[in-house]
Design an enzyme around this catalytic site. Sequence first.
Site, PDB file in Angstrom:
ATOM      1  N   GLU A   1       4.601   0.753  -5.908  1.00  0.00           N
ATOM      2  CA  GLU A   1       4.207   1.643  -4.809  1.00  0.00           C
ATOM      3  C   GLU A   1       4.928   2.983  -4.907  1.00  0.00           C
ATOM      4  O   GLU A   1       4.356   4.024  -4.571  1.00  0.00           O
ATOM      5  CB  GLU A   1       4.487   0.981  -3.468  1.00  0.00           C
ATOM      6  CG  GLU A   1       3.816  -0.368  -3.264  1.00  0.00           C
ATOM      7  CD  GLU A   1       2.339  -0.375  -3.586  1.00  0.00           C
ATOM      8  OE1 GLU A   1       1.643   0.614  -3.282  1.00  0.00           O
ATOM      9  OE2 GLU A   1       1.860  -1.378  -4.155  1.00  0.00           O
TER      10      GLU A   1
ATOM     11  N   GLU B   1      -3.735   3.137 -10.256  1.00  0.00           N
ATOM     12  CA  GLU B   1      -3.308   1.738 -10.294  1.00  0.00           C
ATOM     13  C   GLU B   1      -2.777   1.322 -11.673  1.00  0.00           C
ATOM     14  O   GLU B   1      -1.783   0.608 -11.768  1.00  0.00           O
ATOM     15  CB  GLU B   1      -4.445   0.822  -9.861  1.00  0.00           C
ATOM     16  CG  GLU B   1      -4.882   1.006  -8.414  1.00  0.00           C
ATOM     17  CD  GLU B   1      -3.770   0.786  -7.395  1.00  0.00           C
ATOM     18  OE1 GLU B   1      -2.684   0.284  -7.763  1.00  0.00           O
ATOM     19  OE2 GLU B   1      -3.976   1.130  -6.231  1.00  0.00           O
TER      20      GLU B   1
ATOM     21  N   MET C   1       0.847  -1.195   0.000  1.00  0.00           N
ATOM     22  CA  MET C   1       0.000   0.000   0.000  1.00  0.00           C
ATOM     23  C   MET C   1       0.875   1.235   0.000  1.00  0.00           C
ATOM     24  O   MET C   1       1.829   1.339   0.763  1.00  0.00           O
ATOM     25  CB  MET C   1      -0.922  -0.001   1.229  1.00  0.00           C
ATOM     26  CG  MET C   1      -1.901   1.148   1.255  1.00  0.00           C
ATOM     27  SD  MET C   1      -3.060   1.060  -0.141  1.00  0.00           S
ATOM     28  CE  MET C   1      -3.561   2.773  -0.243  1.00  0.00           C
TER      29      MET C   1
END
Length: 880
Positions: free
Chosen positions: A315, A337, A282
Site C-alpha cells: 500500500e 498493482e 486499500m
Amino acid sequence: MPGENLSREEARERAAVLSVDRYDVALDVRSAVGAVPDGAVRTFRSTTVIDFRCARPGVPSFADLVATEVASVRLNGRELDPAKVYDGSRIALDGLAERNTLVVDARCSFSRTGEGLHRFEDPEDGEVYLYTQYEPADARRVFANFEQPDLKAPFTFQVTAPEGWTVLSNAEPQDAPAAAEGGGTTTRFRPTLPIPTYITAVVAGPYHVEHDHYARALDDRSTLDIPLSALCRRSLAKHFDADEIFTVTKQGLDFYHDTFGYPYPWGKYDQAFVPEYNIGAMENPGCVTFREEFVFRGKVTRASYEHRASVVLHEMAHMWFGDLVTMRWWDDLWLKESFADFMAAFSQVAATQYTEGWITFANRRKGWAYHADQLPSTHPVVADIRDLEDAKLNFDGITYSKGAAVLKQLVAYVGQDAFFEAARRYFRRHAYGSTELADLLSVLSETSGRDMPAWSRAWLETAGVNSLTPQVSYGSDGRVVELAVLQGADDPARPQLRPHRVAVGLYRRMPGGALERFARAETDVAGPQTVVADLAGQPRPDLVLVNDDDLTYCKVRFDADSLDTLRAHLGDLSDPLARALAWSAVWSMTRDGLMPAGDYLGLVLRFAGRETDIGVLQSLHLQARTALTRYITPERRASAATELAQGAVHELRLAEPGSGHQLAWARFFASMATSPADLQLLRGLLDGSARIDGLAVDQELRWTLLGALTAQDAAVAGSTADADIAAERARDDTASGHRHEVRCLAARPSAEVKERVWADVVGSDALSNALVEASIAGFVQAGQRELLAAFTDRYFAALEDIWASRSIEIAMAVVSGLFPGLQDRRETLEATDAWLAAHEDAAPNLRRLVLEGRDDLARALRAQECDARAAEAARSGAAL
C-alpha cells in the site's frame, strides 16, 4: 441500476469534455448510531459541490450517484428536478457552460457489503464503526462525483459525527472539531492534492488510536515530518501491536524515499484496521485501510507477520504508483498493482527483517498468478477492460502477481539501475496526472536503451504461461556436452513464446547428503530452444534447475534424471529459494496432470517436516489439502487422508515446542483428522485433557479445533455440536467469535443445516459481507459431498437472480464460493456446460466466474485420471 456499469467509451467521452477543479463534500453520519424503525433503511446525508469545466459548452454529460433519495440538484444556480434528471445511478447534466458548479443534496445508504460507507456494530460493546471502500467505483454510493480515475481533483471533506468519535480523511483537519447543531461535532479537512474519486476516504468511529512520527532530511536540506497513526476497534486494542506496524512503516518510508527520489507528498500517514473488509487493504493517500484480521488475536506464524508487512509496503508503494501517478482507465490497473506487488517484495528484502520475501513471492504470489493464467478467463497484464464490471473482476492474479513477476523479469532484463531511474523520471514527469502503458515504456526505453515496445508485446500484451525444460546430453566422461532450454506453450490457444532472462543452476549431492549448486549460468532464452553454452563441460549434475533464483515467470519442468533426484531428495536442497522453486514446480506438475497426486502427497509426507521456511510449509499444507480433496482418485482418498493425518500428528509432536512450525502442523492435523483416535485428540486439546508440550491452545486455535470437530459431527463428550458452539461463543463474545460461530454452525453435517445456510446466503440479502463469507466457508466441506450434491441443480437455477439482485462484491463471493466443484463427476461438468450453452446472453462476468469454476473442475478430473493411471500401474507392477 441503469447506467451503473460505466463503460470505457463513456469514460473517454466524458474525460474529453470535462475537467474537475474541486470537490467539497459534506457528510453527516450521526444517523449511524441509534435505532431505526423496523424495515427502514439506515441512511446519511451527503451534500456535494463540484466545480468543473466543459471544453465544449452545451454538450450534455452526467454525474454519478447511487443514493436512496435525492433532495435537490442545482446546476449553475438552476434547480433541476431530481425526478427527471436522476435515474438511480446518474444525474443528467444539460446546458453546461465553460465553468460549472453542481450542488447535490442526497441521502445515501450505509453499506453492509463493504462497498461505499460500511457500518459495523461491535457485538462486544455495541460501538459503531464506519469506513469507506470505493475501488473501483463505489465513491458514488457516498457522494455525487465523476467516477473515473482520470478525472482527478482536490477534495475537501467535512464530516459531522457523534461526539467523541475519531474522524479521519485523506488530509489533516483544518482545525479542531467544532460543535454541531443538534449534537456531535463537525470536522473540516484541508483540501487534498489532486486525486481520483476511488482513493478518497473517510474513517469514523470510537477507534483506538496510537501515534508516532517519521522524520527525514531531504536533499534541499529541509525536513520531511510525517505524522503516523494506527487505528483499530477499541475491543481489539489489547491485541494491537502498533509498534511493529510503525517499525515496518518507517523502514518502508526510508526505502521508498531512497529509491524513488520523490518525497512522500500526502502529509500524514494513517493506517486504519477496519472490520468486515472485503480485501487486504486499500491505498487511500494519507489514510490507508486494512482488514482487521491483521490484528492478530492469537498466536500466528512468522509468515503472518511477514504477510502483513508485505501488505503495508504494497500500500505504501501505491502512494507513488497509483496515487501520485494514476492509470487513465482500468486497462492499465497493472501500472499500480503490479508495481506495488513487486515493490513490496523488493522493499521487504532490502529494508526489513523479512528477508525471505522473494521465497514467499516465488512460492505463494506466483502460484496465484500461475493458477489465474491457466484459466479460460486469463488476459494480458494490460487488460481489455470494457466497463466497471470487467474492472472489478480483474483485481486478480494476473494484474497483481503475474504483473509483479514480469516486472522482476524486467529488472533482470534492463538492470536494476535503469529500472529505478525510469521510475524516478516517471514520477517527476507525470506527478498528479494519469498515464497509459506508453508513458512507462517511454521512460524505460530512455534509461535502458532496450526495445521496450517489443518486450511489452511479448510480456504485457499477451496471455498465458510458458514452460521451460532442460535438455542435457553427456559425453563418455560424464560431463555435459550440451545443455539446452526448451520453451513451450502448453495451451495451443496461446502459443506465444517469450524472451526470458534466466539462470540455470546445476546441483549435486554433497558427501553429507545436501543437494547444493555447483554451477550457474545466466542467459537469454528465446524461441523453442536455447543452448546454454557456458555450462558445457560441467560435471554431470543430479539436478538441473531452470529459472534458478526465480528471475522469470514460467512453469519449470525437469529432465528425467532431475525428477528422479527430486523424488528421492527434494528435502536435501539446502538453498531455501531453490527448494521453494522445486516445490512450486512439482505442484504445477500435479495440477497439470503430469505428476500423480498420490506422488505429490508422498513428497509432502517425506519432506515437508524438514521445510525450514514457515511460509513454504503452510503452502504445502494448503496444497496437500487441495490434492487430497480435488486431485487424488476418489478410491484412494480415505487412505491418503489417514496417512496425512498420521504424518501431521507425527510432525506436530516432533516440532519445536512453541514454534510456528508446531502451530502450522496443529492446524494441518485438525484439517486432516477423521479417525476416532484423531478426533479424540482434538477433543482433548480443546477441553484440556490432552496436551502437547509448547502448543498454546488460544482462542483462535480453539475455533480451528471446534470447526474440525463440528464438520465431523464429533462433539465434545457428553455434549452436542450446537452446545459446543454456543459455549465457545460465550467464551468469545466478539465480532471474530460471531464469524467463527456462523462458520461452525454452517459446517454441521445435516441436511436441515445446509438448507438453512442456503436460504440465508442465496435466498436472502440480510447477511453482511463477512457473514456471507463465513457461511460459505462452513457450508462447503470436503467431507460432505453427498449432502451438498442436492444443491448442484439449485445453484445453476439461482445464478442469474444472484447476479441481478446482489452487489457485485456479494454476487462474486456467492457465485464462486458455491460452485459445485466438490461434485467432481462428469455429470457436474456436463451440467455446467449445459448452463453455459443455455445462457450465452447472460452477463459476461457471470459467465466468466462459471467458466473459471468449470475449468478448475475439469482440471481436477484430469488430475484424478492421472492418479488413477498411476495407481493401476502400481497394482499391475505389484501383481507381476
